[in-house]
Design a protein around this motif. Structure first.
Motif, PDB file in Angstrom:
ATOM      1  N   ALA A   4       0.832  -1.206   0.000  1.00 57.41           N
ATOM      2  CA  ALA A   4       0.000   0.000   0.000  1.00 57.41           C
ATOM      3  C   ALA A   4       0.860   1.247   0.000  1.00 57.41           C
ATOM      4  CB  ALA A   4      -0.918  -0.003   1.215  1.00 57.41           C
ATOM      5  N   THR A   5       0.508   2.202  -0.872  1.00 50.39           N
ATOM      6  CA  THR A   5       1.224   3.476  -0.937  1.00 50.39           C
ATOM      7  C   THR A   5       0.345   4.666  -0.595  1.00 50.39           C
ATOM      8  OG1 THR A   5       0.726   3.619  -3.311  1.00 50.39           O
ATOM      9  CG2 THR A   5       2.831   2.610  -2.679  1.00 50.39           C
ATOM     10  N   ARG A   6      -0.977   4.460  -0.595  1.00 47.48           N
ATOM     11  CA  ARG A   6      -1.890   5.562  -0.260  1.00 47.48           C
ATOM     12  C   ARG A   6      -3.185   4.987   0.309  1.00 47.48           C
ATOM     13  NH1 ARG A   6      -4.698  10.063  -4.337  1.00 47.48           N
ATOM     14  NH2 ARG A   6      -5.874  11.148  -2.686  1.00 47.48           N
ATOM     15  N   LEU A   7      -3.699   5.656   1.312  1.00 44.72           N
ATOM     16  CA  LEU A   7      -4.993   5.284   1.909  1.00 44.72           C
ATOM     17  C   LEU A   7      -5.914   6.497   1.810  1.00 44.72           C
ATOM     18  CD1 LEU A   7      -6.618   3.152   3.551  1.00 44.72           C
ATOM     19  CD2 LEU A   7      -5.723   4.240   5.628  1.00 44.72           C
ATOM     20  N   TYR A   8      -6.982   6.355   1.054  1.00 48.85           N
ATOM     21  CA  TYR A   8      -7.908   7.470   0.842  1.00 48.85           C
ATOM     22  C   TYR A   8      -8.718   7.736   2.111  1.00 48.85           C
ATOM     23  CZ  TYR A   8      -7.007   7.360  -4.193  1.00 48.85           C
ATOM     24  OH  TYR A   8      -6.421   7.429  -5.435  1.00 48.85           O
ATOM     25  N   GLU A   9      -8.859   9.013   2.440  1.00 52.52           N
ATOM     26  CA  GLU A   9      -9.650   9.399   3.616  1.00 52.52           C
ATOM     27  C   GLU A   9     -11.129   9.139   3.364  1.00 52.52           C
ATOM     28  OE1 GLU A   9      -8.944  10.733   6.605  1.00 52.52           O
ATOM     29  OE2 GLU A   9      -6.770  10.758   6.374  1.00 52.52           O
ATOM     30  N   GLY A  10     -11.844   8.733   4.433  1.00 49.25           N
ATOM     31  CA  GLY A  10     -13.281   8.556   4.319  1.00 49.25           C
ATOM     32  C   GLY A  10     -13.998   9.889   4.224  1.00 49.25           C
ATOM     33  N   VAL A  11     -15.217   9.846   3.725  1.00 50.87           N
ATOM     34  CA  VAL A  11     -16.001  11.067   3.516  1.00 50.87           C
ATOM     35  C   VAL A  11     -17.278  10.979   4.348  1.00 50.87           C
ATOM     36  CG1 VAL A  11     -17.185  12.509   1.822  1.00 50.87           C
ATOM     37  CG2 VAL A  11     -15.113  11.261   1.173  1.00 50.87           C
ATOM     38  N   PRO A  12     -17.524  11.953   5.245  1.00 47.33           N
ATOM     39  CA  PRO A  12     -18.753  11.913   6.057  1.00 47.33           C
ATOM     40  C   PRO A  12     -19.971  12.363   5.252  1.00 47.33           C
ATOM     41  CG  PRO A  12     -17.483  13.875   6.590  1.00 47.33           C
ATOM     42  CD  PRO A  12     -16.653  13.087   5.607  1.00 47.33           C
ATOM     43  N   LEU A  13     -21.127  12.084   5.789  1.00 48.25           N
ATOM     44  CA  LEU A  13     -22.375  12.532   5.194  1.00 48.25           C
ATOM     45  C   LEU A  13     -22.564  14.025   5.415  1.00 48.25           C
ATOM     46  CD1 LEU A  13     -24.617   9.595   6.433  1.00 48.25           C
ATOM     47  CD2 LEU A  13     -24.308  10.194   4.032  1.00 48.25           C
ATOM     48  N   PRO A  14     -23.407  14.671   4.632  1.00 44.39           N
ATOM     49  CA  PRO A  14     -23.676  16.102   4.878  1.00 44.39           C
ATOM     50  C   PRO A  14     -24.479  16.302   6.163  1.00 44.39           C
ATOM     51  CG  PRO A  14     -25.098  15.249   3.136  1.00 44.39           C
ATOM     52  CD  PRO A  14     -24.107  14.159   3.451  1.00 44.39           C
ATOM     53  N   PHE A  15     -24.498  17.524   6.669  1.00 40.65           N
ATOM     54  CA  PHE A  15     -25.277  17.863   7.856  1.00 40.65           C
ATOM     55  C   PHE A  15     -26.724  18.140   7.471  1.00 40.65           C
ATOM     56  CE2 PHE A  15     -20.963  18.856   9.223  1.00 40.65           C
ATOM     57  CZ  PHE A  15     -20.939  18.343  10.513  1.00 40.65           C
ATOM     58  N   HIS A  16     -27.580  18.051   8.455  1.00 34.78           N
ATOM     59  CA  HIS A  16     -29.002  18.361   8.263  1.00 34.78           C
ATOM     60  C   HIS A  16     -29.194  19.860   8.085  1.00 34.78           C
ATOM     61  CE1 HIS A  16     -33.343  18.359   8.885  1.00 34.78           C
ATOM     62  NE2 HIS A  16     -33.187  19.224   9.874  1.00 34.78           N
ATOM     63  N   GLN A  17     -30.065  20.229   7.156  1.00 34.68           N
ATOM     64  CA  GLN A  17     -30.395  21.632   6.943  1.00 34.68           C
ATOM     65  C   GLN A  17     -31.700  21.957   7.670  1.00 34.68           C
ATOM     66  OE1 GLN A  17     -28.429  23.836   5.449  1.00 34.68           O
ATOM     67  NE2 GLN A  17     -26.920  22.221   5.028  1.00 34.68           N
ATOM     68  N   PRO A  18     -31.675  22.852   8.671  1.00 38.48           N
ATOM     69  CA  PRO A  18     -32.895  23.156   9.441  1.00 38.48           C
ATOM     70  C   PRO A  18     -33.997  23.723   8.556  1.00 38.48           C
ATOM     71  CG  PRO A  18     -30.935  24.054  10.506  1.00 38.48           C
ATOM     72  CD  PRO A  18     -30.516  23.610   9.142  1.00 38.48           C
ATOM     73  N   THR A  19     -35.230  23.447   8.930  1.00 35.13           N
ATOM     74  CA  THR A  19     -36.407  23.969   8.240  1.00 35.13           C
ATOM     75  C   THR A  19     -37.315  24.660   9.248  1.00 35.13           C
ATOM     76  OG1 THR A  19     -37.665  21.912   8.530  1.00 35.13           O
ATOM     77  CG2 THR A  19     -36.272  22.083   6.556  1.00 35.13           C
ATOM     78  N   GLU A  20     -38.365  25.273   8.758  1.00 37.83           N
ATOM     79  CA  GLU A  20     -39.316  25.951   9.647  1.00 37.83           C
ATOM     80  C   GLU A  20     -40.030  24.963  10.560  1.00 37.83           C
ATOM     81  OE1 GLU A  20     -39.578  29.085  10.008  1.00 37.83           O
ATOM     82  OE2 GLU A  20     -38.341  29.745   8.328  1.00 37.83           O
ATOM     83  N   GLU A  21     -40.142  23.708  10.130  1.00 40.64           N
ATOM     84  CA  GLU A  21     -40.838  22.706  10.940  1.00 40.64           C
ATOM     85  C   GLU A  21     -40.020  22.249  12.142  1.00 40.64           C
ATOM     86  OE1 GLU A  21     -41.774  19.520   8.348  1.00 40.64           O
ATOM     87  OE2 GLU A  21     -43.201  20.683   7.150  1.00 40.64           O
ATOM     88  N   ASP A  22     -38.761  22.621  12.207  1.00 41.95           N
ATOM     89  CA  ASP A  22     -37.889  22.166  13.285  1.00 41.95           C
ATOM     90  C   ASP A  22     -38.078  22.930  14.584  1.00 41.95           C
ATOM     91  OD1 ASP A  22     -36.657  20.141  11.833  1.00 41.95           O
ATOM     92  OD2 ASP A  22     -35.238  21.534  10.925  1.00 41.95           O
ATOM     93  N   GLY A  23     -38.981  23.881  14.619  1.00 37.64           N
ATOM     94  CA  GLY A  23     -39.223  24.628  15.850  1.00 37.64           C
ATOM     95  C   GLY A  23     -38.354  25.871  15.927  1.00 37.64           C
ATOM     96  N   ASP A  24     -38.423  26.549  17.098  1.00 40.78           N
ATOM     97  CA  ASP A  24     -37.689  27.811  17.245  1.00 40.78           C
ATOM     98  C   ASP A  24     -36.190  27.571  17.404  1.00 40.78           C
ATOM     99  OD1 ASP A  24     -37.034  27.222  19.919  1.00 40.78           O
ATOM    100  OD2 ASP A  24     -38.932  28.031  20.631  1.00 40.78           O
TER     101      ASP A  24
END
Length: 608
Positions: free
Chosen positions: A325-345
């Motif tokens: 092995a000469t290179r190990l690719y970094e893992g990629v996380p999922l995106p974050f949640h985008q808040p909406t009006e239904e999420d409360g104050d």
């Protein structure tokens, strides 16, 4: 017809033979001989004695006719009570009380041994043989109505434990309330909630739906497990391929003099623990048909690997028998949640998190839990997330079967204490997360939520039972919750190499986020019973959480990993001494705001 008049019995001539035979009087049209003989055998009476008892019962209850209803009343109101009194008297005289009607104590012991042998066939052997004492609870657990009593009155350990002595080490601790670690602007804040604010939105997220009830386990086949692991490799491989613009993956056994890119899963070439000499790469099904190849890590300056990790590697395979092995690719996380009006104050809220055990190892008095309830009533957090175990399977009195009440009853009493003890003064939203160490609950992963059918109506809006693991949205802030000790399990299997200083906790948490799974380790730790079909459905991360709570036996911390605030609040007790709990302040950005900022503005880990 048989008439009872002035305590004298008048019989028709055709009933005289029955009386001479020792049978009680009866109506001519009713044949009760077989029923009376059955009662004689069942209750150990001879015919003359049974006839006398029946006549006395009819006289005292003024029954003027012997019918089937009279016989039923005679059995349930007279014979059963008399037999119970006789057994109780015999148990006091002999010092033994049997739960079953078995002829002799020897037979009872044999039945106990057979049950214990059968149970041991399905459980992990304990440190020593621990036979259950054949005793009857001296103080049975009584059901209590909903009241406004203090938590100390609600929880009575003497009702389910013969030795409910408080822990001396816990009660004599001197560092109560000490802040052991902080994050953000926590040091300049006073910690309190909004005094039971009702506009709290709590939603359980699923992928595609959350786990809400029990399911059949122990029916999975090896091909089904292999299918789940293969799907995971292909999904992550597809994401990495798209992210790094990789043209194609090469089969792992193909000879190559130039660098090639391979997709696969990390494994160990033996039954021992993974080390830098025993790493193998198991290829995916599409490109490599599941073939395996040893990996030489000597050319990699930095790496962090564990069994079950899905990776993309670049290297040279000159012989087709080993990949350098000469290179190990970094893992990629999922995106974050985008808040909406239904999420409360988006106002600031306080969240308290605590993880069991809620008793010290040398006592079953639940004093740490009562102290936690006092803190909840004092600080009035908006949300309390409580992780199991609530009744720990590893507790000494539980392992030795010394509790005099069923485990389920002790848990319900504990649950009732928390709910009623926080109802009037704080009104906090309560979220209960089970643990595989909860002795009364299903020990399978993913673990279904607790069931509580008798929850009072006034508490249903503020009490929520979720699965283990669980992804939760609190006013649009996403929480990843798991009571399984991921840090301990993965820390024991991970290997790494780094040119500089490297934090093991940060590496493991990064693996969890980039592998997009609540339990990416394979094979799992020995005491983990994983149902992989449900694991694939309910134990994957739908998004990268804003806050990840991972209680562990290892040292507490609060860390920012790839934009996710990861918290190990520790456990409320550690052996015979007090432990720690966590508290957080959340203020998310309004829906539609540009850019992302962590909604966790402050966090602390505090000693109980």
């Amino acid at each position: 017809m048989c008439l009872l008049m002035t305590s004298k019995l008048y019989l028709s001539p055709d009933l005289l033979p029955d009386l001479r035979a020792g049978l009680p009087p009866r109506c001519p049209q009713l044949d009760v001989s077989s029923a009376l003989i059955e009662l004689c055998v069942l209750y150990g009476q001879n015919e003359e004695g049974m006839a006398g008892e029946l006549i006395a019962f009819c006289t005292s209850t003024r029954k003027d006719c012997l019918t089937s209803e009279t016989l039923n009343s005679f059995e349930h109101e007279f014979l059963s009570k008399r037999l119970s009194k006789a057994r109780l008297s015999a148990s006091k005289d002999s010092g033994h009380a049997g739960a079953r009607d078995i002829v002799s104590i020897q037979e009872l012991i044999e039945v106990e041994e057979e049950e214990e042998t059968l149970l041991n066939a399905y459980t992990t052997p304990s440190k020593g043989s621990q036979k259950r004492a054949i005793t009857t609870p001296e103080t049975p657990l009584t059901k209590r109505s909903v009241s406004t009593r203090s938590p100390h009155q609600l929880l009575s350990p003497s009702s389910f434990s013969p030795s409910a002595t408080p822990s001396q080490k816990y009660s004599s601790r001197s560092n109560r309330g000490e802040v052991v670690t902080s994050f953000g602007s926590a040091q300049v804040m006073s910690w309190s909630g909004r005094e039971g604010a009702s506009n709290i939105s709590v939603k359980v997220l699923g992928y595609p739906e959350p786990l809400t009830g029990s399911y059949k386990s122990m029916f999975q086949k090896l091909p089904d497990i292999r299918e789940v692991l293969t799907c995971k490799i292909e999904e992550l491989g597809s994401e990495l391929k798209e992210h790094y613009k990789i043209e194609a993956f090469t089969p792992v056994l193909v000879t190559a003099q130039e660098p090639v890119t391979l997709l696969g899963q990390i494994g160990c070439d033996s039954n021992g623990k993974l080390n830098h000499k025993s790493v193998i790469l198991e290829g995916d099904r599409e490109h490599s048909s599941g073939a395996q190849i040893p990996v030489d890590l000597s050319e990699l300056k930095e790496y962090s690997l564990f069994p079950g990790q899905v990776v993309v590697m670049e290297g040279i395979n000159t012989t087709g028998r080993k990949l350098v092995a000469t290179r190990l690719y970094e893992g990629v996380p999922l995106p974050f949640h985008q808040p909406t009006e239904e999420d409360g104050d988006s106002e600031q809220i306080m969240v308290l998190v605590a993880c069991g055990p809620y008793t010290t190892s040398d006592s079953i008095t639940f004093d740490p839990l009562l102290d936690l309830i006092t803190i909840i009533n004092r600080d009035q957090p908006d949300v309390c997330i409580l992780f199991g175990p609530f009744l720990d399977a590893k507790h000494e009195q539980v392992e030795s079967c010394l509790l005099t009440s069923p485990f389920e009853e002790v848990f319900k009493q504990c649950l009732r204490t928390i709910i009623e003890g926080t109802r009037s003064s704080s009104g906090s939203h309560l979220i209960f997360v089970p643990s595989l160490r909860d002795v009364h609950h299903e020990p399978v992963y993913p673990q279904p939520p607790f069931s509580c059918s008798d929850l009072p109506r006034e508490d249903k809006k503020r009490v929520q039972f979720v699965s283990e693991p669980c992804t939760l949205s609190i006013n649009g802030t996403i929480f990843g919750l798991t009571s399984t000790d991921l840090l301990l399990h993965m820390g024991a299997e991970e290997i790494s190499s780094s040119s500089g200083t490297s934090d093991r906790f940060s590496r493991i948490l990064k693996h969890i986020l980039t592998q997009r799974s609540y339990y990416p380790l394979y094979p799992p730790q020995e005491d983990m019973a994983i149902d992989y079909e449900n694991f694939y459905a309910y134990a994957q991360l739908p998004v990268t959480p804003d806050v990840f709570i991972a209680p562990s036996e290892l040292r507490y911390f609060v860390k920012d990993i790839l934009g996710c605030v990861c918290v190990n609040p520790g456990r409320l007790t550690k052996g015979q001494v007090g432990g720690t709990f966590g508290r957080l302040y959340l203020r998310r950005r309004a829906a539609g705001a540009e850019g992302r900022r962590s909604p966790c503005t402050a966090a602390q880990v505090v000693r109980i």
